[in-house]
Scaffold this active site. Sequence first.
Site, PDB file in Angstrom:
ATOM      1  N   HIS A  70       0.856  -1.189   0.000  1.00 37.08           N
ATOM      2  CA  HIS A  70       0.000   0.000   0.000  1.00 37.08           C
ATOM      3  C   HIS A  70       0.891   1.237   0.000  1.00 37.08           C
ATOM      4  CE1 HIS A  70      -3.374  -2.670   1.659  1.00 37.08           C
ATOM      5  NE2 HIS A  70      -3.587  -2.425   0.372  1.00 37.08           N
ATOM      6  N   GLU A  73       1.650   3.858   3.030  1.00 36.76           N
ATOM      7  CA  GLU A  73       2.085   3.362   4.336  1.00 36.76           C
ATOM      8  C   GLU A  73       3.604   3.450   4.450  1.00 36.76           C
ATOM      9  OE1 GLU A  73       0.114  -0.481   4.428  1.00 36.76           O
ATOM     10  OE2 GLU A  73      -1.858   0.452   4.223  1.00 36.76           O
ATOM     11  N   ARG A 126      -3.352   4.701  -1.979  1.00 31.13           N
ATOM     12  CA  ARG A 126      -3.165   3.345  -1.451  1.00 31.13           C
ATOM     13  C   ARG A 126      -2.869   2.316  -2.552  1.00 31.13           C
ATOM     14  NH1 ARG A 126      -5.559  -0.263   2.675  1.00 31.13           N
ATOM     15  NH2 ARG A 126      -6.628  -2.036   1.772  1.00 31.13           N
ATOM     16  N   HIS A 195       2.541  -3.284   7.006  1.00 33.37           N
ATOM     17  CA  HIS A 195       1.502  -2.298   6.680  1.00 33.37           C
ATOM     18  C   HIS A 195       1.461  -1.276   7.822  1.00 33.37           C
ATOM     19  CE1 HIS A 195      -1.023  -4.394   3.489  1.00 33.37           C
ATOM     20  NE2 HIS A 195      -0.231  -5.386   3.870  1.00 33.37           N
ATOM     21  N   GLU A 270       0.667  -4.352  11.353  1.00 39.19           N
ATOM     22  CA  GLU A 270       0.086  -3.024  11.208  1.00 39.19           C
ATOM     23  C   GLU A 270       0.869  -2.163  12.185  1.00 39.19           C
ATOM     24  OE1 GLU A 270      -2.101  -1.983   9.099  1.00 39.19           O
ATOM     25  OE2 GLU A 270      -3.521  -3.580   8.637  1.00 39.19           O
TER      26      GLU A 270
HETATM   27  N1  ING Z   1      -4.588  -3.333   6.339  1.00 32.64           N
HETATM   28  C1  ING Z   1      -4.607  -4.570   5.596  1.00 32.64           C
HETATM   29  C2  ING Z   1      -5.530  -4.413   4.376  1.00 32.64           C
HETATM   30  O1  ING Z   1      -5.113  -4.788   3.285  1.00 32.64           O
HETATM   31  C3  ING Z   1      -4.796  -7.038   5.807  1.00 32.64           C
HETATM   32  C4  ING Z   1      -5.038  -5.726   6.445  1.00 32.64           C
HETATM   33  C5  ING Z   1      -3.601  -7.702   6.018  1.00 32.64           C
HETATM   34  C6  ING Z   1      -5.752  -7.644   4.995  1.00 32.64           C
HETATM   35  C7  ING Z   1      -3.362  -8.927   5.437  1.00 32.64           C
HETATM   36  C8  ING Z   1      -5.521  -8.880   4.425  1.00 32.64           C
HETATM   37  C9  ING Z   1      -4.335  -9.525   4.648  1.00 32.64           C
HETATM   38  O2  ING Z   1      -6.648  -3.936   4.525  1.00 32.64           O
HETATM   39  C10 ING Z   1      -4.152  -2.163   5.840  1.00 32.64           C
HETATM   40  N2  ING Z   1      -4.044  -1.126   6.706  1.00 32.64           N
HETATM   41  O3  ING Z   1      -3.847  -2.049   4.690  1.00 32.64           O
HETATM   42 ZN    ZN Z   2      -1.898  -1.710   4.078  1.00 34.17          ZN
END
Ligand code: ING
Ligand code: ZN
Length: 307
Positions: A70, A73, A126, A195, A270
Amino acid sequence: KTKSVGFDWNDYHTLQEINIWLSNIAEQYPDKVTLQKAGTSYEDRPIVGVHVSFAPGNENKSVFVDSNIHACEWIGSAVSTYILNQFLTSTDPNIREVADSHDWYFFPVINPDGFTYTHTTNRTWRKTRVPHDDNCIGADPNRNWDYHYNEGGTSDDPCSEMYSGPEAFSEPSMKSLSEYLLTIGDSLEGYISFHSYSQILLLPYGYTADHLDNYDELYDVGLKAIDALAQRYGTEYQVGDVAEILYVASGGSPDWVKGKLGTRITYTYELRDTGKYGFLLPADQIIPTAEETLDSFITIFQEFAKR
Ligand code: ING
Ligand code: ZN
């Protein structure tokens, strides 16, 4: 103290600065670091990483570390490059023990088009930059992987931040990265993806709340890891599987890696914070965030070495 061949962790860096630093360390440590390219993005940028081995020719299993799937981030690539630099330069016996125990693949920016766009045009972008629609650009690269693709927590609207793309691996950067991961294949024991934000250490899966085969060991080690993380600055994390603790989200990279390659050690961080600054985490938090994250990272691999 934190400088290394013209790169530092006092500020965030552009794609070009990160890639130059990767080239520089490959030159500086030719017997340990080799530059890698995991294909190219839609806008024709290479997906650059390094393979690091402190015992070339050994039988070590490998671990793949990525960040900035993303684009916005930024703390992700700041932390992954910090860990990589510590592996290369630290004399701390715990860091050395873990660094020597595996071969490492570090790919700090796996969505280079989106990342570039956050530097030039829109800091909070993103997605990728593939034009799937006349009005809206990009797909969510963490909804685009071909394992239980589009089974919840995604959108079919090209304007959504969670647009899964027209089909699995429609995003060239993710398709080529997955092909690169397949070439590592059987030696892959770990996958760590960075992330932000929320301060959660996530386990697969995102597509289902059903527990994976080694949920218990990942959860137990995860608790030890967040404990180690909190010890440095008191930063509090939670541990849990994506679908349980966060939300259902299918087509994520960890689900594919776990599901298709069966990596035993699979975590998604995260990172900081919990929302005060969110994606715009101030640069003076890079080093403390990286230090505490490294503490937990070391704990993960030391704990798995005992099991
Ligand atoms: N969180 C992730 C997202 O893609 C995630 C959370 C991690 C989802 C791993 C699926 C697998 O939404 C962020 N902040 O991007
Ligand atoms: Zn992310």
